[in-house]
Write an enzyme that holds these catalytic residues in place. Structure first.
Site, mmCIF file in Angstrom:
data_model
loop_
_atom_site.group_PDB
_atom_site.id
_atom_site.type_symbol
_atom_site.label_atom_id
_atom_site.label_comp_id
_atom_site.label_asym_id
_atom_site.label_seq_id
_atom_site.Cartn_x
_atom_site.Cartn_y
_atom_site.Cartn_z
ATOM 1 N N THR A 286 16.968 43.269 91.083
ATOM 2 C CA THR A 286 16.500 41.927 90.719
ATOM 3 C C THR A 286 17.587 40.865 90.682
ATOM 4 O O THR A 286 17.332 39.762 90.233
ATOM 5 C CB THR A 286 15.821 41.948 89.339
ATOM 6 O OG1 THR A 286 16.683 42.635 88.442
ATOM 7 C CG2 THR A 286 14.467 42.600 89.408
ATOM 8 N N ASN A 287 18.801 41.204 91.136
ATOM 9 C CA ASN A 287 19.860 40.193 91.162
ATOM 10 C C ASN A 287 20.447 39.933 89.797
ATOM 11 O O ASN A 287 21.196 38.995 89.618
ATOM 12 C CB ASN A 287 19.355 38.843 91.684
ATOM 13 C CG ASN A 287 19.688 38.673 93.137
ATOM 14 O OD1 ASN A 287 20.093 39.636 93.770
ATOM 15 N ND2 ASN A 287 19.528 37.483 93.647
ATOM 16 N N CYS A 288 20.033 40.724 88.814
ATOM 17 C CA CYS A 288 20.539 40.499 87.470
ATOM 18 C C CYS A 288 21.991 40.915 87.367
ATOM 19 O O CYS A 288 22.663 40.598 86.420
ATOM 20 C CB CYS A 288 19.716 41.263 86.455
ATOM 21 S SG CYS A 288 18.423 40.235 85.784
ATOM 22 N N LEU A 289 22.447 41.674 88.348
ATOM 23 C CA LEU A 289 23.757 42.300 88.164
ATOM 24 C C LEU A 289 24.813 41.727 89.093
ATOM 25 O O LEU A 289 24.503 41.129 90.078
ATOM 26 C CB LEU A 289 23.610 43.804 88.403
ATOM 27 C CG LEU A 289 22.607 44.441 87.455
ATOM 28 C CD1 LEU A 289 22.297 45.840 87.880
ATOM 29 C CD2 LEU A 289 23.181 44.434 86.058
#
Lengths: 131, 108, 96, 128
Positions: free
Chosen positions: B105-108
């Site tokens: 999810t691109n959170c990282l």
């Protein structure tokens, strides 16, 4: 001078919290502190909607956040995971996900939750406003 | 993308639109698409990734991926250097694509 | 020393209970938004656990018609007072 | 490994307090996401379950209607992110008629005084 970061969880026009956060941010800069980062998470991501069109006699929240950026360099960071789920996409995310339109523009930036952690570690104060 | 005469829908970044489409043949086609050939070493990691998703319903970030590989395959493979060699650029992202997991999810 | 922000009406007893569980002897509570209703004398018991270390935000109070209904034990602060509380308390948590 | 059996809770870099039950809202999911991301960034993260947030730990949870994802796989995954410090309000547990046996992960129940100390001793706290 202190560096402030705000975490906003509340959608605009659903709860007072978004107004409270904007009022607080204005007070931060009026008192000579630095309003460094506002992180929009949970339903707070809707504050970044480029499609927001409130009546003329109500405060325009998205414009309020933009003003903080323009006048005080405040970073406006929107959680990408929370935003994508709720339909907040910039041009590049829209094309990345193959959807027809975008709803988020600069100075709002889609970022990861890592930026929230970073804002917490690099600010003197982190204040949360929630619905 | 066509695999064995069946169409497989991909999103603009090459991730599966429907995770149920995944098969070993699809993984090979996805790898060929980015100029990779899958060796037994790759398949081991793909197995770890799929097992991770089965257990936790999420694609792992790099750190837990390293830990999962270490648990499943031992110390010599459970490190980021080994994984970076197999899946250059971003083992968590490239691995998730080949293993038929949701796009991280691109959170990282 | 911690500042606790609370925005729920005193009817949300579970939230008040959670705050009280985490409220230290040097801590301070600031009531904003719907928590202003807790500043009335009639809400009494809701603020008992906080030992008189409670403030309420004036503009939220006034908007709700509560300006003259504040218990004397609760300090009224304006937005600058709110900010000052965040200056003097290094950490701030929010309950909702 | 941090020893949590000590009666004085050992502070981590970040304390995430979870007060909302699973399924009904997205608070729990998004709170856990912050904990996981912080841990992936190398922060030491502790979790405190308070109020209805304790229900997050109840055994036997499943996906919801229409395949709504539960939070129990996220909780099971904490270990992979090296988050192994889980505190729970002892009063909250009792009030809900629950004991440690009803929960899916090992937790350390805390009395009110220990919870106050927990918040005081953490440099950063986020409440969800």
């Amino acid at each position: 001078m202190l560096n402030y970061a705000l975490l906003l969880h509340a959608a605009p026009y659903s709860h007072q919290a978004a107004l409270s956060a904007l009022r607080f941010a204005d007070t931060v800069v009026a008192n000579g502190h630095r309003m460094k980062t506002i992180f929009f998470y949970h339903d707070g991501v809707h504050n970044a909607s480029a499609l927001m069109a409130p009546p003329q006699d109500e405060v325009h929240l998205a414009d309020g956040w933009k003003r903080l950026h323009q006048e005080h360099g405040t970073e406006l960071l929107v959680c990408v995971a929370a935003g994508l789920r709720r339909g907040l996409l910039d041009v590049s995310e829209a094309s990345r996900h193959g959807v027809m339109s975008h709803s988020l523009e600069a100075p709002f930036e889609l970022t990861g939750v890592g930026q929230l952690v970073d804002a917490m570690l690099t600010s003197d104060r982190m204040i949360t406003f929630a619905p | 993308m066509m695999v064995e005469g069946h169409p497989v829908a991909l999103d603009p970044e090459g991730y599966l639109v429907s995770l149920d489409d995944w098969s070993e043949r699809v993984a090979e086609a996805l790898a060929a698409d980015e100029g990779r050939e899958l060796t037994p070493a790759h398949w081991e990691i793909i197995g770890v990734l799929r097992d991770f998703y089965q257990r936790f319903e999420a694609a792992p970030a790099m750190r837990p991926l390293v830990k999962a590989v270490k648990q499943a395959l031992g110390e010599e493979k459970g490190n980021s250097i080994y994984l970076m060699r197999l899946f250059p650029d971003s083992p968590a992202k490239v691995g998730a694509r080949l293993a038929g997991l949701p796009k991280p999810t691109n959170c990282l | 020393m911690m500042l606790h922000l609370l925005n729920r009406s005193p009817r949300s007893t579970a939230t008040y209970q959670d705050v009280s569980e985490a409220f230290g002897s040097d801590d301070h509570l600031l009531l904003i938004e719907d928590a202003c209703y807790a500043a009335q004398p009639s809400a009494g018991a809701a603020l008992e656990p906080f030992g008189g270390r409670v403030s309420v935000l004036q503009e939220d109070l006034v908007a709700r018609g509560l300006a003259k209904r504040v218990d004397p034990s609760v300090e009224v602060v304006d937005m600058n007072g709110f900010l000052a509380l965040t200056e003097t308390h290094e950490r701030c948590v929010s309950w909702f | 490994m941090i020893d949590v059996s000590d009666s004085r809770p050992v502070p981590q870099d970040l304390l995430v307090v979870l007060r909302h039950p699973p399924h009904g809202t997205h608070w729990l999911r998004e709170g856990l996401d912050v904990a996981l991301v912080a841990a992936a960034f190398g922060q030491r993260v502790g979790l405190l379950f308070q109020g209805d947030g304790i229900y997050a730990l109840l055994k036997g949870q499943q996906a919801g209607p229409l395949g709504q994802k539960g939070t129990h796989p996220q909780l099971a995954m904490l270990e992979m992110y090296d988050i192994d410090t889980l505190w729970v309000s002892a009063r909250g547990l009792n009030e809900r008629g629950l004991s440690a046996d009803d929960l899916m992960l090992p937790v350390v129940p805390l009395e009110a005084s220990a919870m106050v100390e927990l918040l005081q001793r953490h440099p950063h706290t986020l409440i969800f």
